[in-house]
Structure formats: structure tokens, C-alpha cells
Design a protein around this motif. Structure first.
Motif, PDB file in Angstrom:
ATOM      1  N   GLU A  68     -10.199  24.026  41.321  1.00 49.29           N
ATOM      2  CA  GLU A  68      -9.726  25.408  41.234  1.00 49.29           C
ATOM      3  C   GLU A  68     -10.791  26.341  40.646  1.00 49.29           C
ATOM      4  N   MET A  69     -11.747  25.768  39.899  1.00 49.61           N
ATOM      5  CA  MET A  69     -12.830  26.560  39.342  1.00 49.61           C
ATOM      6  C   MET A  69     -14.044  26.605  40.268  1.00 49.61           C
ATOM      7  N   GLY A  70     -13.907  26.027  41.468  1.00 44.95           N
ATOM      8  CA  GLY A  70     -14.981  26.074  42.444  1.00 44.95           C
ATOM      9  C   GLY A  70     -16.086  25.079  42.202  1.00 44.95           C
ATOM     10  N   GLY A  71     -15.796  24.011  41.477  1.00 44.27           N
ATOM     11  CA  GLY A  71     -16.803  22.993  41.177  1.00 44.27           C
ATOM     12  C   GLY A  71     -16.303  21.598  41.484  1.00 44.27           C
ATOM     13  N   GLU A  72     -17.064  20.630  41.044  1.00 43.41           N
ATOM     14  CA  GLU A  72     -16.712  19.233  41.227  1.00 43.41           C
ATOM     15  C   GLU A  72     -16.836  18.506  39.892  1.00 43.41           C
ATOM     16  N   VAL A  73     -16.136  17.405  39.776  1.00 42.21           N
ATOM     17  CA  VAL A  73     -16.256  16.549  38.608  1.00 42.21           C
ATOM     18  C   VAL A  73     -17.583  15.802  38.676  1.00 42.21           C
ATOM     19  N   ASP A  74     -18.301  15.778  37.564  1.00 41.34           N
ATOM     20  CA  ASP A  74     -19.494  14.947  37.453  1.00 41.34           C
ATOM     21  C   ASP A  74     -19.045  13.559  37.003  1.00 41.34           C
ATOM     22  N   ARG A  75     -18.980  12.628  37.927  1.00 40.16           N
ATOM     23  CA  ARG A  75     -18.456  11.305  37.606  1.00 40.16           C
ATOM     24  C   ARG A  75     -19.512  10.376  37.022  1.00 40.16           C
ATOM     25  N   GLU A  76     -20.743  10.855  36.856  1.00 39.52           N
ATOM     26  CA  GLU A  76     -21.759  10.025  36.205  1.00 39.52           C
ATOM     27  C   GLU A  76     -21.560   9.985  34.699  1.00 39.52           C
ATOM     28  N   ALA A  77     -21.141  11.117  34.119  1.00 37.44           N
ATOM     29  CA  ALA A  77     -20.948  11.183  32.669  1.00 37.44           C
ATOM     30  C   ALA A  77     -20.187  12.459  32.326  1.00 37.44           C
ATOM     31  N   PRO A  78     -19.419  12.454  31.249  1.00 38.40           N
ATOM     32  CA  PRO A  78     -18.801  13.699  30.791  1.00 38.40           C
ATOM     33  C   PRO A  78     -19.858  14.668  30.281  1.00 38.40           C
ATOM     34  N   TRP A  79     -19.505  15.960  30.231  1.00 36.82           N
ATOM     35  CA  TRP A  79     -20.400  16.960  29.652  1.00 36.82           C
ATOM     36  C   TRP A  79     -19.590  17.902  28.775  1.00 36.82           C
ATOM     37  N   TYR A  80     -20.277  18.681  27.944  1.00 36.72           N
ATOM     38  CA  TYR A  80     -19.624  19.326  26.813  1.00 36.72           C
ATOM     39  C   TYR A  80     -20.125  20.760  26.587  1.00 36.72           C
ATOM     40  N   PHE A  81     -19.299  21.529  25.916  1.00 35.98           N
ATOM     41  CA  PHE A  81     -19.724  22.755  25.252  1.00 35.98           C
ATOM     42  C   PHE A  81     -19.077  22.736  23.870  1.00 35.98           C
ATOM     43  N   LEU A  82     -19.507  23.624  22.988  1.00 39.87           N
ATOM     44  CA  LEU A  82     -19.011  23.623  21.617  1.00 39.87           C
ATOM     45  C   LEU A  82     -18.335  24.939  21.273  1.00 39.87           C
ATOM     46  N   LYS A  83     -17.398  24.850  20.336  1.00 42.28           N
ATOM     47  CA  LYS A  83     -16.803  26.016  19.696  1.00 42.28           C
ATOM     48  C   LYS A  83     -17.068  25.900  18.197  1.00 42.28           C
ATOM     49  N   SER A  84     -17.244  27.025  17.537  1.00 43.84           N
ATOM     50  CA  SER A  84     -17.438  27.027  16.091  1.00 43.84           C
ATOM     51  C   SER A  84     -16.149  26.632  15.381  1.00 43.84           C
TER      52      SER A  84
END
Length: 231
Positions: free
Chosen positions: A41-57
Motif C-alpha cells: 500500500e506504500m508502493g514498495g516491497e518487503v526486503d526479505r534479506e533482512a529487516p531495516w529500521y529508523f529511530l524515534k527519540s
């Protein structure tokens, strides 16, 4: 004793079911695109090689039940319902058994997002910070200890003004909690106080001032957030 030029920041903390002491928030890691339908729905695909991250304070944390102002700098403010896990022991280069043993507890969470500012970052190949690291943008319900609950395909859902907007199961997560903690521990010395939000299912969308968001995961304390007028 060290003195400081300004008042030290308050400690953000999360209540724990059947505990008098609260869980102090150190860092907040967020897993991106951990449900295939949401990635689509966000116009992308799952990266099934490894999870990825962003951070919040840690200062983005706000307790469930709060009323917060509609944030500045956006005309497209979105909810994302998530399972959060918190660590109770260090984890560094942990295997999956060690990673799971380091989990202290679980809770419902909302990853509130300035979707237009996130899209700016995508369009210009820039960081997502203005879209994701938002004051009052990491909403946490009270935690349940891992000894009393563990993820096993439970329903995860969210409503806006009583209307269901997200409805899925934890079985739809691409990366399970042990895989996430193990993988992340190969990049950070994870510690007690670290919170990991594990991604949102499909059905994200905008909210406006006056809206009331509710959500839940079977067996955990529910979550609620109300949006007030912009400041």
C-alpha cells in the motif's frame, strides 16, 4: 557531583501491568515494512534479506490516553498501529534464543507519522526524521511482561472514531520478534530501556484534529490517543 547548565531532561517511562515501578525509555527503534500488505500500500516491497529500521527519540514518547495537538508542518498525519517490545537484558550479537530471552515485555504502540514529510524524504533521497521523529509520535500503552504473554498470531487492530481501519494478525509479520532483536543486536549494544516497534499492518491513513484513535492486540492493554487542535 556534576552540575549542568540546564535542567536535565525528564525520564520518559511506560507503566507495566501489575508493577509499581515503570519501564524507563532509553531508545526507540522502529522496523520498516514488516507486513507485506502495508509495504504494497506504500508502493514498495518487503526486503526479505533482512529487516531495516529508523529511530524515534525517547522524547517522542507519550502515554496512551493522552490528548495531543495536531503537529506542525504537516497536512497528512497518519496512524500506524504496532506491537512494541522492550528489552530487560543486554543483547549484543545475540542468536535468536538469546534475543528472545532478553525481551522484558510487550505492549501496544502507535507510530504517528507526518506522511507528507516522509514522502519528501523518499522523493529527495533524504532521511525520514521530519516524518517519523515527531513530538508525541511514539504512543505507548502499559506493558505486559514476557512471562505473561508472547506473540503467537494474535489479532492487531485500530479504529478511528470507532470505525475499524486496520485489522490483521501478528502472524502476518515478515520478521518475528526474535529475528528482529537478534538482527538489530549485530549493529547495536542493545540494553534495558530499548524499545522496538515491530511495524504496522495495512490500512494506515490520515487523522485530523478532533479524531480519537483506539487500538489493540489480543491479550495486551489497549491503546488510545486523541488529537486536539494545532498549536
Amino acid at each position: 557531583m556534576t552540575s549542568y547548565l540546564f535542567d536535565t531532561p525528564e525520564v520518559h517511562s511506560i507503566p507495566v501491568r501489575r508493577e509499581t515501578a515503570e519501564y524507563p525509555v532509553r531508545r526507540i527503534f522502529c522496523v520498516g515494512r514488516n507486513y507485506a500488505a502495508h509495504a504494497t500500500e506504500m508502493g514498495g516491497e518487503v526486503d526479505r534479506e533482512a529487516p531495516w529500521y529508523f529511530l524515534k527519540s525517547a522524547t517522542a514518547h507519550v502515554a496512551s490516553g493522552a490528548t495531543v495537538p495536531y503537529p506542525p508542518g504537516t497536512d497528512n498525519f497518519h496512524y500506524e498501529m504496532e506491537l512494541a517490545l522492550v528489552l530487560g537484558a543486554p543483547a549484543f550479537r545475540a542468536d535468536q534464543d538469546e534475543a528472545k530471552a532478553a525481551i522484558y515485555g510487550y505492549g501496544c504502540a502507535l507510530d504517528m507519522t507526518r506522511r507528507d514529510r516522509q514522502q519528501d524524504g523518499k522523493d529527495h533521497r533524504r532521511p525520514w526524521d521530519l516524518g517519523k521523529d515527531i513530538e508525541n509520535g511514539a504512543v505507548m500503552a502499559p506493558l505486559t511482561r514476557a512471562a505473561d504473554w508472547e506473540p503467537a498470531g494474535q489479532r492487531i487492530h485500530l479504529e478511528v472514531n470507532g470505525e475499524v481501519r486496520q485489522d490483521a494478525t501478528l502472524a502476518e509479520m515478515v520478521w518475528n520478534v526474535a529475528e528482529i532483536v537478534s538482527h538489530l543486536s549485530h549493529y547495536y549494544h542493545l540494553q534495558p530501556g530499548d524499545v522496538i516497534m515491530t511495524g504496522t499492518p495495512a490500512g494506515v491513513g490520515p487523522v485530523v484534529a478532533g479524531d480519537r484513535i483506539t487500538g489493540g492486540i489480543d491479550g495486551l492493554d489497549p491503546i488510545e490517543l486523541s488529537l486536539g487542535a494545532a498549536e
